[in-house]
Write a protein that holds these residues in place. Structure first.
Motif, short mmCIF file in Angstrom:
data_model
loop_
_atom_site.label_atom_id
_atom_site.label_comp_id
_atom_site.label_asym_id
_atom_site.label_seq_id
_atom_site.Cartn_x
_atom_site.Cartn_y
_atom_site.Cartn_z
N SER A 96 43.40 21.07 46.22
CA SER A 96 42.08 21.56 45.80
C SER A 96 41.18 20.46 45.27
CB SER A 96 42.24 22.64 44.72
OG SER A 96 42.65 22.07 43.48
N ARG A 143 32.98 25.19 45.12
CA ARG A 143 33.41 26.59 45.05
C ARG A 143 34.75 26.80 45.72
NH1 ARG A 143 27.96 30.31 46.04
NH2 ARG A 143 26.83 29.58 44.18
N LEU A 144 34.92 26.18 46.90
CA LEU A 144 36.21 26.27 47.59
C LEU A 144 37.30 25.66 46.73
CD1 LEU A 144 38.01 26.75 50.06
CD2 LEU A 144 37.24 24.53 50.96
N LYS A 159 37.42 25.43 43.48
CA LYS A 159 37.71 26.33 42.36
C LYS A 159 38.55 27.53 42.81
CE LYS A 159 36.26 26.24 38.67
NZ LYS A 159 36.81 25.75 37.38
N VAL A 160 38.20 28.11 43.96
CA VAL A 160 38.95 29.26 44.47
C VAL A 160 40.40 28.87 44.77
CG1 VAL A 160 39.17 30.84 46.44
CG2 VAL A 160 36.94 30.48 45.38
N LEU A 161 40.60 27.71 45.40
CA LEU A 161 41.95 27.25 45.71
C LEU A 161 42.77 27.04 44.44
CD1 LEU A 161 41.22 24.65 48.54
CD2 LEU A 161 42.27 26.90 48.81
N ILE A 197 42.27 28.38 41.39
CA ILE A 197 42.55 29.66 40.72
C ILE A 197 43.68 30.39 41.44
CG2 ILE A 197 41.62 31.94 40.23
CD1 ILE A 197 38.92 30.59 39.72
N THR A 198 43.62 30.40 42.78
CA THR A 198 44.67 31.04 43.56
C THR A 198 46.02 30.39 43.33
OG1 THR A 198 43.06 31.61 45.28
CG2 THR A 198 45.38 31.69 45.90
N ALA A 203 37.66 30.56 35.14
CA ALA A 203 36.88 30.94 36.32
C ALA A 203 35.38 31.00 36.04
CB ALA A 203 37.34 32.30 36.84
#
Length: 331
Positions: free
Chosen positions: A170, A179-180, A182-184, A186-187, A236
């Motif tokens: 990430s 944004r990508l 952050k999403v990676l 968090i996942t 988040a």
């Protein structure tokens, strides 16, 4: 007489974009600091100072807890205590790695990424340590010795590898696709936590009857779950600094609160695990399988070795990644 000159503090326009923190305007350290300057910065107010101390102090507390357990007679020879020992080791390592990452991440761009690779790996190992302890002490009575229980730790080892790989990856799209990224990230950490918590959530919210292991520890588990939710929420959302950029640069920004709530969650989790272990010991020894060295320390060390290899591979890839020119404004 020897005198130490504290490092200069910069604002967001004076550091490369890779060092920027969302809605934090002031309090940055030089992005080419020496190791000595990084250590000295612990004793001046920057936007990282409380991030460091909020994990450095708890490291010593968890170390004291594990030393207290090790000093008890026969603890190393009692297989029933091995999951707790592995869990406490994880509790010591993840705040220590976080402390080192936040302290030395301004030595260079590559150092920043590698420091946080190690931080992510330690968090993944903490998740595995939690899974090992949950497998030994937290499973509801009706799930003990089920297929899910028997494979729970093995699955958690795989989750640790996935979490380390995804969280390290990430950092690569961070500048062009924040944004990508952050999403990676968090996942990468939400998925292992949710998996580890399946037996706990079942006990808390779905299980009814005499074989659910309802006891006084459920209140502690609920507090742990609340703090875990708040930790993820702060990570988040970047609140409260997103509502007032520049107001929370030094005290009160989301990452500081994220650290505090994360440590509080770990504290309640640890106390709940110890209470479950003590209150359910007789029943678990009679009905569940005895923890093995391979299923506790062996699984944890195997995941750590794989994580270190992944971190080394991502560090090599980051080191040889072509450098993009950075525009930096100085005043």
């Amino acid at each position: 007489m020897l005198t130490w000159k504290l490092p200069r503090i910069l604002n967001v326009h004076q550091v490369p974009k890779v060092f920027h923190e969302d809605s934090i305007i002031c309090g940055y350290r030089s992005p080419s600091s020496s190791a000595t300057a990084c250590v000295l910065s612990l004793f001046q107010m920057t936007n990282e100072t409380l991030n460091i101390w909020t994990h450095l102090i708890p490291t010593w507390y968890f170390l004291w807890r594990i030393l207290a357990l090790l000093s008890s007679p026969g603890s190393l020879h009692d297989p029933f205590l091995w999951p707790l020992l592995v869990y406490l080791m994880s509790c010591c390592i993840y705040p220590l790695m976080s402390t080192c990452a936040h302290t030395f991440s301004v030595m260079s761009t590559q150092a920043r990424h590698i420091c946080f690779f190690l931080d992510y790996g330690a968090l993944s190992l903490y998740s595995l340590g939690s899974a090992i302890a949950y497998s030994a002490y937290v499973f509801p009575d009706r799930w003990v010795n089920s297929t899910f229980h028997l494979w729970f730790v093995s699955w958690a080892v795989c989750n640790t590898v996935i979490s380390t790989a995804l969280s390290c990856y990430s950092r690569f799209p961070e500048q062009n696709g924040p944004r990508l990224s952050k999403v990676l990230r968090i996942t990468a950490f939400a998925y292992p936590y949710l998996f580890d918590s399946i037996p706990l959530f079942y006990r808390l919210f779905f299980c009814s009857g005499n074989d659910c292991a309802h006891n006084a520890t459920l209140t502690m588990h609920i507090w742990h779950s609340i703090f875990a939710f708040l930790t993820g929420f702060l990570f988040a959302t970047h609140l409260p600094e997103r509502l007032a950029p520049g107001r929370f640069d030094y005290v009160g920004h989301s990452h500081q609160l994220f650290h505090v709530f994360g440590i509080m969650g770990t504290y309640f989790q640890m106390e709940a695990l110890i209470m479950d272990m003590n209150q359910r010991e007789k029943w678990l020894l009679d009905h569940s399988f005895m923890p093995s060295l391979s299923g506790t320390l062996g699984a944890w060390c195997s995941a750590m070795l794989i994580s270190l290899l992944l971190i080394a591979a991502f560090s090599w890839a980051m080191y040889w990644k072509p450098k993009e020119p950075e525009k930096r404004k100085t005043f």
